[in-house]
Scaffold this motif. Structure first.
Motif: not given
Length: 390
Positions: A216-219, A232-243, A276-280
């Motif tokens: 979904a992120a790649v799309t 921010p999209l990678m953050v959403a991936v982490v939140l979505g996968a865990w949730g 990773e760069a965004y959250l660093t």
């Protein structure tokens, strides 16, 4: 003044964060790892129980921080999965494969047997079979962040460094897989076949969730999302996968985030780096609060009673890591330096281990005695590893 209350989670987080920052800086001034200072600060806050820090003694209040703790743990798992970039493993396949096999079999076997027999002799009330097995699985985990930092600071190059960098993330994946198996097996009374079936189902479901989140992120990147919002999209991936995986087993969130990182880094390697760069830039905030809160989980008054078990666990893990690496590297035919020193380089214990310990504590499948033993021995030994490992 009598009507004032300090239980608001945001006020608690601010107080704990400031205390953690101060503790980490003080430890850094005496040339010790900041993460050790964060854990030590959390232990101290639990004992002081000051206004704004009453989360240290009230589990119900502490539970309000679980979403934050889960996000940081999910981010750690995501970056661990993101390190499994298949193209970078072409020249290290044999070495890494043998090392992972050793970490899966030798490390938990040595630690588990040592803790059950020797630890059971030291403290038969605390060290029964279940905590011994759980601690054995947790012992496999490493510390990718700490390891990479030390390599960068020392500007190390060579076969040992390449092997270590390629293996450290994969070892955490082995740790998560081992933990999921033993936690599911110990919490079920269905027999071996049913336990293995439950583990298999959990892996299939979490792999599917992680894959869907990554695709979904790649799309979205290819159709709508602009480069400025890759982080921010990678953050959403982490939140979505865990949730999405929250309802699928003890460690479903960790596995889903790990699989999301694996799939994403091999589909679009640049996206994981962007996350990773965004959250660093805010990594210090994330980890300072995470490890300080983790330290608050450790009731230090119980450590003196379990000091023998803590030291035994530290020594058993060190021996297990060295034997595992020495054996696997001997079979792979590497140089003497790699064979002799890789085991010592695997000593640091980090974020994934903390997360697995907290999952044991939060699980309703284990008794309070088991939770207390795993938390006390695991976190106290982890603090020693963070002090000596780097």
């Amino acid at each position: 003044l009598n009507d004032l209350h300090f239980n608001d989670p945001l006020f608690n987080m601010a107080t704990v964060l400031v205390a953690g920052i101060i503790g980490g800086e003080l430890f850094a001034k005496i040339k010790l790892p900041k993460v050790t200072g964060w854990i030590a600060t959390g232990i101290l806050l639990r004992q002081l129980n000051l206004p704004g820090m009453d989360t240290s003694v009230d589990p119900l209040v502490m539970n309000k921080f679980l979403p934050y703790m889960n996000f940081v743990l999910g981010f750690i798992a995501f970056t661990v999965g993101g390190s499994l970039y298949f193209n970078s493993l072409r020249n290290t396949g044999k070495r890494i494969g043998l090392l992972l096999l050793g970490e899966m079999l030798i490390t938990p076997l040595i630690v588990g047997l040592t803790m059950f027999y020797v630890g059971g002799w030291i403290s038969p009330e605390q060290m029964t079979l279940q905590p011994a097995i759980l601690l054995a699985a947790i012992a496999v985990a490493g510390a990718p962040g700490t390891t990479v930092l030390v390599i960068q600071e020392s500007r190390a190059r060579g076969i040992l460094t390449r092997t270590l960098l390629a293996a450290i993330g994969l070892i955490d994946m082995v740790a998560v897989a081992t933990f999921v198996f033993v936690a599911t097996f110990l919490s079920e009374d269905k027999g071996v076949v049913a336990g293995l079936t439950d583990v298999g189902i959990q892996f299939v479901v979490t792999f599917g969730i992680g894959t869907l989140c990554a695709v979904a992120a790649v799309t979205l990147v290819r159709t709508i999302v602009k480069p400025a919002f890759l982080g921010p999209l990678m953050v959403a991936v982490v939140l979505g996968a865990w949730g999405a995986a929250a309802g699928f087993g003890t460690s479903g969130g960790i596995l889903a985030c790990t699989f999301a990182g694996i799939v994403l880094t091999n589909l679009r390697h640049d996206l994981v780096r962007a996350g990773e760069a965004y959250l660093t830039s805010i990594g210090g905030v994330l980890f300072a609060l995470f490890f300080t809160l983790a330290g608050m989980k450790l009731d230090f008054t119980k450590v003196p009673l379990a000091l023998g078990l803590v030291l035994l666990y530290f020594v058993a893990r060190l021996v297990a890591k060295y034997v595992s690496a020495f054996s696997s590297m001997s079979f792979s035919g590497v140089t003497e330096n790699v064979r002799n020193y890789l085991g010592l380089a695997l000593l640091p214990h980090g974020g994934v281990a903390v997360g697995l310990i907290l999952l044991v504590e939060a699980s309703p499948n284990f008794t309070d005695d088991i939770n207390a033993t795993v938390t006390t021995v695991g976190l106290a030994a982890l603090a020693i590893n963070q002090l000596l490992g780097p």
